[in-house]
Design an enzyme around this catalytic site. Structure first.
Site, PDB file in Angstrom:
ATOM      1  N   SER A 126       0.837  -1.299   0.011  1.00 39.38           N
ATOM      2  CA  SER A 126       0.046   0.079   0.062  1.00 39.38           C
ATOM      3  C   SER A 126       0.988   1.038  -0.036  1.00 39.38           C
ATOM      4  O   SER A 126       1.681   1.248   0.922  1.00 39.38           O
ATOM      5  CB  SER A 126      -0.809  -0.063   1.348  1.00 39.38           C
TER       6      SER A 126
ATOM      7  N   MET B 189     -10.982  -6.605   5.777  1.00 35.16           N
ATOM      8  CA  MET B 189     -10.504  -5.599   6.586  1.00 35.16           C
ATOM      9  C   MET B 189      -9.826  -6.009   7.747  1.00 35.16           C
ATOM     10  O   MET B 189     -11.050  -6.700   8.583  1.00 35.16           O
ATOM     11  CB  MET B 189     -11.243  -4.168   6.567  1.00 35.16           C
TER      12      MET B 189
ATOM     13  N   ASP C 100      -4.802   3.385  -1.564  1.00 35.90           N
ATOM     14  CA  ASP C 100      -5.835   3.482  -0.568  1.00 35.90           C
ATOM     15  C   ASP C 100      -6.459   4.886  -0.959  1.00 35.90           C
ATOM     16  O   ASP C 100      -6.019   5.952  -0.650  1.00 35.90           O
ATOM     17  CB  ASP C 100      -5.184   3.681   0.673  1.00 35.90           C
TER      18      ASP C 100
ATOM     19  N   GLY D  65      -8.902   3.542   7.338  1.00 32.64           N
ATOM     20  CA  GLY D  65      -8.525   5.159   7.664  1.00 32.64           C
ATOM     21  C   GLY D  65      -7.312   5.451   7.983  1.00 32.64           C
ATOM     22  O   GLY D  65      -6.615   6.512   7.491  1.00 32.64           O
TER      23      GLY D  65
ATOM     24  N   ASP E  96      -6.071  -6.663   4.603  1.00 29.21           N
ATOM     25  CA  ASP E  96      -5.529  -5.494   4.557  1.00 29.21           C
ATOM     26  C   ASP E  96      -5.664  -4.808   6.044  1.00 29.21           C
ATOM     27  O   ASP E  96      -6.736  -4.682   6.553  1.00 29.21           O
ATOM     28  CB  ASP E  96      -6.493  -4.650   3.644  1.00 29.21           C
ATOM     29  N   GLY E  97      -4.550  -4.539   6.401  1.00 28.18           N
ATOM     30  CA  GLY E  97      -4.370  -3.874   7.725  1.00 28.18           C
ATOM     31  C   GLY E  97      -3.569  -4.631   8.703  1.00 28.18           C
ATOM     32  O   GLY E  97      -4.057  -5.933   9.217  1.00 28.18           O
ATOM     33  N   GLY E  98      -2.370  -4.230   9.218  1.00 29.81           N
ATOM     34  CA  GLY E  98      -1.816  -4.869  10.251  1.00 29.81           C
ATOM     35  C   GLY E  98      -0.960  -6.262   9.693  1.00 29.81           C
ATOM     36  O   GLY E  98      -0.678  -7.049  10.469  1.00 29.81           O
TER      37      GLY E  98
ATOM     38  N   GLY F 118       1.315  -1.859   4.213  1.00 32.67           N
ATOM     39  CA  GLY F 118       1.704  -0.539   4.106  1.00 32.67           C
ATOM     40  C   GLY F 118       3.004  -0.425   5.048  1.00 32.67           C
ATOM     41  O   GLY F 118       4.074  -0.452   4.387  1.00 32.67           O
ATOM     42  N   SER F 119       2.867  -0.188   6.016  1.00 26.33           N
ATOM     43  CA  SER F 119       3.805  -0.089   6.951  1.00 26.33           C
ATOM     44  C   SER F 119       5.049  -1.232   7.002  1.00 26.33           C
ATOM     45  O   SER F 119       6.247  -0.757   7.074  1.00 26.33           O
ATOM     46  CB  SER F 119       3.614   0.402   8.570  1.00 26.33           C
TER      47      SER F 119
ATOM     48  N   HIS G  37      -8.301   0.801  -3.760  1.00 30.22           N
ATOM     49  CA  HIS G  37      -9.358   0.404  -2.507  1.00 30.22           C
ATOM     50  C   HIS G  37      -9.848   1.549  -2.101  1.00 30.22           C
ATOM     51  O   HIS G  37      -9.409   2.382  -1.466  1.00 30.22           O
ATOM     52  CB  HIS G  37      -8.326  -0.038  -1.290  1.00 30.22           C
TER      53      HIS G  37
ATOM     54  N   HIS H 199      -1.226  -1.569  -4.194  1.00 26.80           N
ATOM     55  CA  HIS H 199      -2.555  -0.996  -3.507  1.00 26.80           C
ATOM     56  C   HIS H 199      -2.639   0.517  -3.485  1.00 26.80           C
ATOM     57  O   HIS H 199      -1.724   1.176  -2.868  1.00 26.80           O
ATOM     58  CB  HIS H 199      -2.268  -1.918  -2.423  1.00 26.80           C
TER      59      HIS H 199
ATOM     60  N   MET I  52     -12.110   3.953   0.015  1.00 23.51           N
ATOM     61  CA  MET I  52     -12.723   4.132   0.991  1.00 23.51           C
ATOM     62  C   MET I  52     -13.409   5.367   0.879  1.00 23.51           C
ATOM     63  O   MET I  52     -13.179   6.644   1.538  1.00 23.51           O
ATOM     64  CB  MET I  52     -11.690   4.112   2.121  1.00 23.51           C
TER      65      MET I  52
ATOM     66  N   MET J  38      -9.121   7.688   0.249  1.00 26.93           N
ATOM     67  CA  MET J  38      -9.927   8.002   1.362  1.00 26.93           C
ATOM     68  C   MET J  38     -10.512   9.373   1.260  1.00 26.93           C
ATOM     69  O   MET J  38      -9.806  10.429   0.735  1.00 26.93           O
ATOM     70  CB  MET J  38      -9.010   8.110   2.538  1.00 26.93           C
TER      71      MET J  38
ATOM     72  N   GLY K 291      -2.577   3.707   8.179  1.00 28.82           N
ATOM     73  CA  GLY K 291      -1.878   2.957   8.172  1.00 28.82           C
ATOM     74  C   GLY K 291      -1.363   2.516   9.718  1.00 28.82           C
ATOM     75  O   GLY K 291      -1.538   3.171  10.665  1.00 28.82           O
ATOM     76  N   GLY K 292      -0.647   1.609   9.788  1.00 32.89           N
ATOM     77  CA  GLY K 292       0.063   1.204  11.264  1.00 32.89           C
ATOM     78  C   GLY K 292      -0.719   0.705  12.085  1.00 32.89           C
ATOM     79  O   GLY K 292      -0.234   0.937  13.443  1.00 32.89           O
TER      80      GLY K 292
HETATM   81  C1  DX5 Z   1      -6.357   1.253   5.942  1.00 28.83           C
HETATM   82  C2  DX5 Z   1      -5.471   0.897   4.707  1.00 28.83           C
HETATM   83  C3  DX5 Z   1      -4.618  -0.136   4.433  1.00 28.83           C
HETATM   84  C4  DX5 Z   1      -3.389   0.431   5.090  1.00 28.83           C
HETATM   85  C5  DX5 Z   1      -2.700  -0.787   5.794  1.00 28.83           C
HETATM   86  O1  DX5 Z   1      -7.237   1.995   6.137  1.00 28.83           O
HETATM   87  O2  DX5 Z   1      -6.958   0.419   3.869  1.00 28.83           O
HETATM   88  O3  DX5 Z   1      -4.441  -0.338   2.906  1.00 28.83           O
HETATM   89  O4  DX5 Z   1      -2.491   1.224   4.219  1.00 28.83           O
HETATM   90  O5  DX5 Z   1      -1.564  -0.176   6.452  1.00 28.83           O
HETATM   91  P1  DX5 Z   1      -0.598  -0.975   7.378  1.00 28.83           P
HETATM   92  O6  DX5 Z   1       0.014  -2.390   6.641  1.00 28.83           O
HETATM   93  O7  DX5 Z   1       0.345  -0.237   7.950  1.00 28.83           O
HETATM   94  O8  DX5 Z   1      -1.572  -1.481   8.544  1.00 28.83           O
HETATM   95 ZN    ZN Z   2      -6.351  -0.752   1.762  1.00 24.88          ZN
END
Ligand code: DX5
Ligand code: ZN
Length: 224
Positions: A9, A138, A36, A143, A174-176, A196-197, A67, A34, A69, A38, A145-146
């Site tokens: 991401s 999800m 994101d 909303g 997606d997420g963590g 992402g992170s 993605h 990916h 959002m 928002m 990352g991290g």
């Molecule tokens: C969260 C996003 C993710 C985010 C994931 O709202 O949809 O794609 O970038 O970030 P990490 O991998 O850091 O949880």
């Molecule tokens: Zn995402």
């Protein structure tokens, strides 16, 4: 086992050098990119939209996985298709006419995905499953990352996998997602891992390649 897809991401990239960052993750082994999106309304954060996606489109040939959002999403689907997105994922919670949104995405010639917030059950998409190319489970509240992976989502991935059956539908998480959480999500049935992170940690290309390899190896159960 189905091939594992790693989709970094760019939310965690250095936005001042976004095109270069996309090239760096391409060279570092990313399978998909990916994106994101928002809107500051569906989620409490704002990122970027079609013009930015269009500007980075020529930096890689890899699949652009958008993605969305945002609510509503329907009025903007054509703009994301025109910007060069290959897969467009909308949230099941983003509007009252999910079936129509999915038809619209495929009508634009793009792959259609649906995303489920942590509190949304798999049953919400039971009757649209044949319009799907991907289900995004999800594993954080969207909303930012991290955030920390929500372990209760493993049971949801299992249910999504059961719903999919033999259909050629990807299951994305997606997420963590990290090298630590990857084995469990793959064991539950996910085959597309967004990170992402965990990918952009280190901030330089050599770190990205190592990070992507670590996640992929963990997902495939072969630590090196
Ligand atoms: C969260 C996003 C993710 C985010 C994931 O709202 O949809 O794609 O970038 O970030 P990490 O991998 O850091 O949880
Ligand atoms: Zn995402």
């Amino acid at each position: 086992m189905a091939d594992i897809v790693i989709a970094p991401s760019v939310l965690s990239a250095d936005f001042s050098r976004l095109g270069d960052e996309v090239e760096a993750i391409d060279r570092s082994g990313a399978d998909w990119i990916h994106l994101d999106v928002m809107d500051g309304h569906f989620v409490p954060n704002i990122t970027f939209g079609p013009p930015v996606i269009k500007a980075i489109r020529n930096r890689t040939k890899k699949l652009f996985d958008a993605h969305l959002m945002m609510a509503p999403a329907d009025p903007y689907l054509a703009a994301f298709a025109d910007a060069g997105c290959d897969m467009i994922t909308v949230h099941a919670e983003a509007g009252p006419h999910l079936d129509r949104s999915l038809q619209a995405i495929r009508g634009l010639g793009k792959k259609a995905g649906v995303s489920l917030n942590p509190a949304t059950p798999v049953s919400a998409i039971e009757h649209v499953v044949d319009r799907l190319d991907m289900i995004l489970v999800m594993t954080v509240n969207p909303g930012f990352g991290g955030q920390a992976f929500i372990p209760a989502m493993l049971a949801k991935i299992l249910r999504a996998k059961a719903l999919v059956g033999k259909r050629p539908i990807d299951i994305q998480v997606d997420g963590g997602v990290t090298a630590e959480t990857a084995p469990a999500v793959v064991a539950a049935g996910a085959n597309v891992l967004v990170a992402g992170s965990a990918v952009f940690r280190g901030g330089v290309e050599s770190a990205y390649a190592r990070n992507i390899a670590d996640i992929r190896n963990a997902a495939m159960g072969n630590w090196t």
